[in-house]
Design a protein around this motif. Structure first.
Motif, PDB file in Angstrom:
ATOM      1  N   GLU A  93       0.841  -1.199   0.000  1.00 13.56           N
ATOM      2  CA  GLU A  93       0.000   0.000   0.000  1.00 13.56           C
ATOM      3  C   GLU A  93       0.871   1.241   0.000  1.00 13.56           C
ATOM      4  N   LEU A  94       0.481   2.232  -0.801  1.00 15.84           N
ATOM      5  CA  LEU A  94       1.119   3.536  -0.837  1.00 15.84           C
ATOM      6  C   LEU A  94       0.043   4.592  -0.648  1.00 15.84           C
ATOM      7  N   LEU A  95       0.282   5.524   0.300  1.00 12.06           N
ATOM      8  CA  LEU A  95      -0.715   6.562   0.586  1.00 12.06           C
ATOM      9  C   LEU A  95      -0.050   7.928   0.639  1.00 12.06           C
ATOM     10  N   ALA A  96      -0.790   8.903   0.152  1.00 15.98           N
ATOM     11  CA  ALA A  96      -0.461  10.303   0.370  1.00 15.98           C
ATOM     12  C   ALA A  96      -1.704  10.949   0.966  1.00 15.98           C
ATOM     13  N   THR A  97      -1.598  11.444   2.173  1.00 12.86           N
ATOM     14  CA  THR A  97      -2.792  11.929   2.862  1.00 12.86           C
ATOM     15  C   THR A  97      -2.501  13.215   3.608  1.00 12.86           C
ATOM     16  N   ALA A  98      -3.371  14.200   3.442  1.00 16.96           N
ATOM     17  CA  ALA A  98      -3.277  15.475   4.159  1.00 16.96           C
ATOM     18  C   ALA A  98      -4.382  15.485   5.197  1.00 16.96           C
ATOM     19  N   GLU A  99      -4.000  15.492   6.485  1.00 13.96           N
ATOM     20  CA  GLU A  99      -4.968  15.304   7.553  1.00 13.96           C
ATOM     21  C   GLU A  99      -4.800  16.356   8.640  1.00 13.96           C
ATOM     22  N   LYS A 100      -5.935  16.764   9.203  1.00 17.20           N
ATOM     23  CA  LYS A 100      -5.922  17.665  10.355  1.00 17.20           C
ATOM     24  C   LYS A 100      -5.792  16.852  11.629  1.00 17.20           C
ATOM     25  N   ASP A 101      -4.858  17.293  12.473  1.00 19.57           N
ATOM     26  CA  ASP A 101      -4.611  16.589  13.726  1.00 19.57           C
ATOM     27  C   ASP A 101      -4.396  17.629  14.813  1.00 19.57           C
ATOM     28  N   ALA A 126       4.152   4.129   3.261  1.00 22.26           N
ATOM     29  CA  ALA A 126       4.324   2.896   2.500  1.00 22.26           C
ATOM     30  C   ALA A 126       4.245   1.741   3.480  1.00 22.26           C
ATOM     31  N   GLY A 127       3.527   0.703   3.089  1.00 26.10           N
ATOM     32  CA  GLY A 127       3.367  -0.399   4.026  1.00 26.10           C
ATOM     33  C   GLY A 127       3.042  -1.715   3.353  1.00 26.10           C
ATOM     34  N   LEU A 128       3.250  -2.762   4.126  1.00 25.44           N
ATOM     35  CA  LEU A 128       2.867  -4.106   3.743  1.00 25.44           C
ATOM     36  C   LEU A 128       1.774  -4.581   4.683  1.00 25.44           C
ATOM     37  N   SER A 129       1.033  -5.567   4.269  1.00 28.80           N
ATOM     38  CA  SER A 129       0.014  -6.138   5.134  1.00 28.80           C
ATOM     39  C   SER A 129      -0.039  -7.639   4.932  1.00 28.80           C
TER      40      SER A 129
END
Length: 702
Positions: free
Chosen positions: A485-493, A509-512
């Motif tokens: 999995e590859l993610l690009a995420t803009a998040e409010k925290d 980047a991750g594996l599962s």
């Protein structure tokens, strides 16, 4: 009749009319008294002339042609005039009125007499004599009689006694057939109708059937006429009939059906069970049973062929098959192949059948070819789903699928979600039965916008997954999945250093990897057994350098049937994130508790660490548990449940500050799973928490 003896004195009988009175009443027929009686009959010609004279003023001459038959009678005019008719009504000579002025008076009919009120006769049914059978057989026969009886179907009412008698006759034949099916082939059934008594009791007519079952016939011999089989007792072991047992039709048919199934499942694809013969001896009550069976050749699987309107070729049919060339023929595996082809959703009709080749193997068997006849159906599908949960709001999903855009079974799926808290769209390529049956390969690209109390995110995602899952046709004990999995995420925290929520961008980047063990009795609605699933996701965040960490979770659930209609169910979940501080984990990748699939009674993701404004910020561990009592009646069900759980800032669950939710749910069971509606409330409710939380979805909570 001979006359009475002379010595018998008969009573004197007076005449009804005295002779003198009778003779005075009869007129005197002497011709001298009435000259008309002595006059000769007139000729037909003279009669017609006299009749014409009476109907007209003309007087035809004697000897002229008789006027009868002439339209003008006596006037000699061959054209009939209205005036010729001896009718004085002048309206007949007037011209007809114009059609528009012609008036028709409606014909008035006398009113029909009122129908007499229908009179119903009440009756009840009495069946005597069935109690001579054993208790189980008696109950079964009475139940069958009640289901099929014409008297029972009449609900105790009839128009007249004749109707009751007709129903009695029909039911007497029914009882004879029922008794014969249970081995009483010489039963006698007498019927009668009993009138109600005057003792003030039940005043209904009684339709009585008196049964004399007679003797019950039993098997004295069981003979099988067939060629030798391998093993030699294959047919006899599967014919579940024994000498001495009653000749019961249902058991005979069931035993023969078992033979018809067992032979093809043990190497005899062309076996045929013939027509049985049962020779009954009415003096001894014994029956000699003979069953002819044509076994045909013993066979092994050979090749696979396919024909028709093809969705894929014979090679891919072989991927779906669970048998290999050279294996002993087994009809259940052929039927399994047919079901697997149907499950692809690519066919309108599928037929899979063996065909003889005549090619000998050398061990007394021959090869058979399995032929799959295809008729491809529409490959495109539009689907939708809807759900609701407190904290999540309304969620609508839709998809368009072309299931065979890239044969064999290469599907293109365009999907989207529109909801209160989430919107997005994506495209997926999916290869089903990829090189192995029930193994799926997927590539997905999607863009999502999420707006929850815990976080606000704009996310782009690329993922690849290969999985081996259970299906409705074959529920597997062991399943697995592997993905990237590859993610690009803009998040409010929430940033505690800044004292506010701030948007940050994460590149992940991750594996599962996931493995599951399933020992339940049903994939969609289990009632007994247990399941265990373990998920491990090593991944890293690239926001400020590479920060690796591991997300892990284990789920277990168990099911126990307390009765035929009650199931006790329970589940636990434990989760942890190891190797990184919470602030370095994207909010959407943290752990939360609460909601319809977590702890019911609380809003979505509301359990766990909160920011100063009372909004969740997620944690690095969680624990959950749930218990349900499921009561089902028909296609409906009621569920009582208790959920408990909490999320924690620490990397390991602390099992403190546990929150409980209780509630009731309704279920509507369909062939694709139960429709679920749960209503729950939190125990020890705190400020800001809703008193009532509602969850609607497809499938059980676990």
């Amino acid at each position: 009749m001979p006359p009475p003896p002379p010595e018998v004195a008969l009573p004197e009988v007076e005449p009804i009319i005295p002779d003198e009175e009778f003779n005075e009443t009869v007129p005197d027929l002497d011709a001298g008294d009435d000259p008309e009686l002595d006059r000769p009959l007139e000729s037909i010609e003279a009669f017609e002339r006299r009749l014409a004279a009476e109907q007209s003023d003309a007087e035809p001459a004697e000897g002229s042609e008789a006027p009868l038959g002439d339209p003008a009678l006596a006037d000699g005019d061959p054209v009939e005039e209205i005036g010729d008719a001896p009718i004085s009504d002048t309206a007949l000579t007037e011209p007809l009125p114009p059609l528009g002025e012609f008036e028709v008076e409606p014909v008035e009919f006398a009113e029909d007499a009122e129908d007499r009120e229908t009179v119903e006769i009440d009756y009840r049914v009495a069946v005597n004599g069935l109690e001579d059978a054993d208790e189980e057989t008696d109950a079964a026969m009475r139940s069958m009689f009640n289901d099929l009886s014409a008297l029972r179907d009449g609900d105790g009412e009839a128009a007249n006694v004749a109707m009751i008698a007709a129903r009695l006759t029909e039911d007497s034949e029914l009882l004879k057939r029922i008794l014969a099916s249970e081995g009483w082939y010489e039963a006698d059934v007498q019927t009668r109708i009993d009138r109600p008594t005057d003792d003030g009791g039940d005043q209904r007519i009684v339709a009585v059937l008196d049964v004399n079952p007679g003797q019950r016939f039993a098997f004295s011999e069981i003979n099988i006429e067939a060629q030798p089989t391998e093993p030699s007792d294959l047919i006899r072991d599967n014919l579940a009939l024994e000498v001495g047992e009653p000749i019961v039709a249902q058991r005979v048919q069931g035993a023969e059906a078992q033979v018809a199934v067992a032979l093809p499942e043990n190497g005899y694809p062309f076996a045929e069970v013939g027509q049985r013969d049962i020779l009954l001896d009415q003096y001894t009550g014994e029956g000699v049973y003979t069953l002819p069976v044509e076994t045909g050749p013993r066979a092994r699987f050979g090749g696979i062929t396919t024909e028709g309107d093809l969705a894929f070729d014979a090679e891919h049919v072989g991927v779906l098959a669970r048998f290999k060339p050279g294996e002993l023929y087994d009809a259940s595996k052929v039927d399994d192949l047919r079901k697997a082809m149907v499950a692809t959703g690519l066919f309108s009709t599928v037929t899979v059948a063996p065909e003889r080749t005549g090619e000998a193997v050398g061990d007394g068997t021959e090869y058979v070819t399995v032929n799959a006849e295809q008729n491809a159906g529409p490959p495109r599908t539009i689907a939708g789903a809807a759900g609701y949960g407190t904290g999540e709001g309304l969620r609508l999903e839709a998809s368009w699928t072309h299931r065979n855009m890239f044969p064999p079974e290469g599907a293109l799926i365009v999907h989207g979600v529109a909801g209160t808290s989430e919107q997005g769209a994506g495209v997926t390529f999916r290869r089903s039965n990829a090189g192995r049956r029930d193994r799926t390969f997927e590539l997905t690209a999607e863009a999502l916008r999420s707006d929850y109390d815990a976080y606000d995110a704009y996310t782009g995602r690329l993922a690849g997954l290969i999985r081996y899952d259970s299906t409705p046709i074959w529920q597997k004990t062991l399943t697995y999945s592997l993905g990237v999995e590859l993610l690009a995420t803009a998040e409010k925290d929430y940033d505690f250093a800044l004292g506010r929520r701030d948007r940050r961008t994460f590149y992940i980047a991750g594996l599962s990897g996931q493995v599951g063990l399933d020992l339940t009795d049903d994939l969609l609605n289990p009632t007994e057994g247990f399941r265990v699933t373990a998920l491990v996701q090593p991944e890293g965040s690239l926001e400020d350098g590479f920060n690796p960490y591991v997300r892990a979770r284990i789920d277990a659930s168990g099911y126990f049937p307390a009765s035929e209609s009650i199931v006790l169910a329970g589940r636990i979940r434990l989760g942890t994130i190891q190797g990184v501080d919470r602030f370095d984990i994207a909010p959407s990748r943290r752990m939360y508790a609460g909601g319809g699939g977590s702890v019911r009674g609380f809003a979505y993701q509301k359990l766990g660490p909160l920011d100063p404004d009372g909004d969740p910020i997620g944690g690095r561990s969680l624990n959950e548990a749930a218990a349900e009592v499921r009561y089902r009646f028909g296609n409906f069900g009621i569920v009582g449940f208790v959920d408990v759980g909490q999320a924690y800032a620490s990397t390991m669950p602390q099992f403190d500050d546990l929150r409980f939710g209780v509630g009731l749910g309704g279920r509507f069971y369909t062939n694709f799973g139960p429709f679920r509606l749960d209503v729950a409330t939190p125990l020890d409710r705190r400020p800001g928490e809703s008193r009532i939380n509602v969850y609607v979805s497809i499938g059980q909570a676990f």
